[in-house]
Design a protein around this motif. Sequence first.
Motif, PDB file in Angstrom:
ATOM      1  N   GLN A 100       0.809  -1.215   0.000  1.00  0.00           N
ATOM      2  CA  GLN A 100       0.000   0.000   0.000  1.00  0.00           C
ATOM      3  C   GLN A 100       0.846   1.272   0.000  1.00  0.00           C
ATOM      4  OE1 GLN A 100      -3.271  -0.343  -0.431  1.00  0.00           O
ATOM      5  NE2 GLN A 100      -2.892  -2.548  -0.383  1.00  0.00           N
ATOM      6  N   ARG A 101       2.074   1.172   0.498  1.00  0.00           N
ATOM      7  CA  ARG A 101       2.876   2.396   0.708  1.00  0.00           C
ATOM      8  C   ARG A 101       4.014   2.572  -0.282  1.00  0.00           C
ATOM      9  NH1 ARG A 101       5.642   1.912   5.684  1.00  0.00           N
ATOM     10  NH2 ARG A 101       6.131   4.127   5.521  1.00  0.00           N
ATOM     11  N   PHE A 102       4.433   1.528  -0.967  1.00  0.00           N
ATOM     12  CA  PHE A 102       5.618   1.596  -1.814  1.00  0.00           C
ATOM     13  C   PHE A 102       5.251   1.420  -3.284  1.00  0.00           C
ATOM     14  CE2 PHE A 102       9.801  -0.642  -3.118  1.00  0.00           C
ATOM     15  CZ  PHE A 102      10.376   0.571  -3.477  1.00  0.00           C
ATOM     16  N   LYS A 103       5.723   2.374  -4.091  1.00  0.00           N
ATOM     17  CA  LYS A 103       5.493   2.336  -5.531  1.00  0.00           C
ATOM     18  C   LYS A 103       6.837   2.461  -6.245  1.00  0.00           C
ATOM     19  CE  LYS A 103       3.661   6.000  -7.514  1.00  0.00           C
ATOM     20  NZ  LYS A 103       2.670   7.006  -7.964  1.00  0.00           N
ATOM     21  N   ILE A 104       6.991   1.760  -7.357  1.00  0.00           N
ATOM     22  CA  ILE A 104       8.231   1.797  -8.125  1.00  0.00           C
ATOM     23  C   ILE A 104       7.927   2.361  -9.514  1.00  0.00           C
ATOM     24  CG2 ILE A 104      10.182   0.448  -9.006  1.00  0.00           C
ATOM     25  CD1 ILE A 104       9.148  -1.751  -6.935  1.00  0.00           C
ATOM     26  N   VAL A 105       8.728   3.331  -9.937  1.00  0.00           N
ATOM     27  CA  VAL A 105       8.582   3.939 -11.255  1.00  0.00           C
ATOM     28  C   VAL A 105       9.886   3.723 -12.017  1.00  0.00           C
ATOM     29  CG1 VAL A 105       8.201   6.072 -12.550  1.00  0.00           C
ATOM     30  CG2 VAL A 105       6.974   5.675 -10.393  1.00  0.00           C
ATOM     31  N   GLU A 106       9.825   2.988 -13.115  1.00  0.00           N
ATOM     32  CA  GLU A 106      11.027   2.698 -13.902  1.00  0.00           C
ATOM     33  C   GLU A 106      11.169   3.762 -14.997  1.00  0.00           C
ATOM     34  OE1 GLU A 106      13.195  -0.932 -16.386  1.00  0.00           O
ATOM     35  OE2 GLU A 106      11.214  -1.245 -15.507  1.00  0.00           O
ATOM     36  N   ARG A 107      11.863   4.849 -14.638  1.00  0.00           N
ATOM     37  CA  ARG A 107      12.068   5.955 -15.572  1.00  0.00           C
ATOM     38  C   ARG A 107      13.364   6.675 -15.231  1.00  0.00           C
ATOM     39  NH1 ARG A 107       6.957   9.759 -16.761  1.00  0.00           N
ATOM     40  NH2 ARG A 107       8.441  10.492 -18.315  1.00  0.00           N
ATOM     41  N   LEU A 110      15.723  12.388 -14.740  1.00  0.00           N
ATOM     42  CA  LEU A 110      16.069  13.653 -15.399  1.00  0.00           C
ATOM     43  C   LEU A 110      15.030  14.063 -16.448  1.00  0.00           C
ATOM     44  CD1 LEU A 110      19.906  13.241 -16.007  1.00  0.00           C
ATOM     45  CD2 LEU A 110      18.827  15.055 -14.659  1.00  0.00           C
ATOM     46  N   GLU A 111      14.171  13.135 -16.827  1.00  0.00           N
ATOM     47  CA  GLU A 111      13.321  13.363 -17.994  1.00  0.00           C
ATOM     48  C   GLU A 111      11.868  13.685 -17.691  1.00  0.00           C
ATOM     49  OE1 GLU A 111      13.893   9.923 -20.432  1.00  0.00           O
ATOM     50  OE2 GLU A 111      15.954  10.486 -20.992  1.00  0.00           O
ATOM     51  N   PHE A 112      11.509  13.806 -16.422  1.00  0.00           N
ATOM     52  CA  PHE A 112      10.114  14.162 -16.129  1.00  0.00           C
ATOM     53  C   PHE A 112      10.005  14.855 -14.775  1.00  0.00           C
ATOM     54  CE2 PHE A 112      10.592  10.246 -13.886  1.00  0.00           C
ATOM     55  CZ  PHE A 112       9.584  10.166 -12.925  1.00  0.00           C
ATOM     56  N   ASP A 113       8.830  15.407 -14.522  1.00  0.00           N
ATOM     57  CA  ASP A 113       8.542  16.167 -13.306  1.00  0.00           C
ATOM     58  C   ASP A 113       8.159  15.210 -12.185  1.00  0.00           C
ATOM     59  OD1 ASP A 113       7.605  17.823 -11.309  1.00  0.00           O
ATOM     60  OD2 ASP A 113       6.112  18.837 -12.544  1.00  0.00           O
TER      61      ASP A 113
END
Length: 283
Positions: A100-107, A110-113
């Motif tokens: 519920q508390r941890f999210k992973i973003v593979e990006r 430097l390329e987004f806000d």
Amino acid sequence: MTPTKNKQNNILPPLKETIHEHNLLAKKSLGQHFLLDPKINEQIIDLAGDLENKNIIEVGPGPGGLTRAILSSNAETVTGVEIDNRAVILLQELKKYYPQRFKIVERNALEFDLSTLCQAPRQIISNLPYNVGTALLLNWLKQANHWERFTLMFQQEVAYRICSAPNTEFYGRLSVISQWIASCTILKQIPPGAFFPPPKVYSSVIQIIPYKKQPSPALFKAMETITAAAFGQRRKMLRSSLKSINGKTLLAKASIDETRRAETLSINEFDLLARLYLDKQHS
């Protein structure tokens, strides 16, 4: 540290065991140096202050040593932004303990806000990759009004460049822009032996707290122009280094001696020059 929001934290497998299972070796091309010592990671989170109800973003979590410490705090949510797919696979296992508390973003950070990833109040807590740390910081300073605080680890020299005062060895463009936007303080030094693989230099944890009043995007751009010119030829007098932007007129209006050098100017003097330069652009 504050009590954890996750009751399963005590059954997490040892970090070194997880790294070994995934054969996760640090990549020099990504500027990776993994901080595995749980005590040091916990100390960094303690330095970040009370995280109750805060949404935290961590850039470059790698195997998740610092991530575990953040998740063991009272932070509301934690989002890891990771470009290395090998680390993402490992972090997916950590997510099972904090669904519920941890999210992973593979990006690529430097390329987004990054402020689009969570609601306010937001903070960034990271052991930044050495090769992109400065570029990341400058991006975040441009949108500092979105962030409550940054607790960041840099190479020691970069930390000095961020926090140094005028007339000192490391005072430069990064010092001016950082301290113009925020209060910057070095909190802790970390020896090379704390990392795997160990870097050749010490690292420093710094705290950056943005001021409530922030410059407009146009004024920020003007400051970038002024500081780039002034420190681009830092050993020259300002009348020479600022010549390309009609510096003689700007210095006269600011009542700044044109024979001074960039490293002698205060943050307030640079602020005045940036405002005069912006006014000139609009006249």
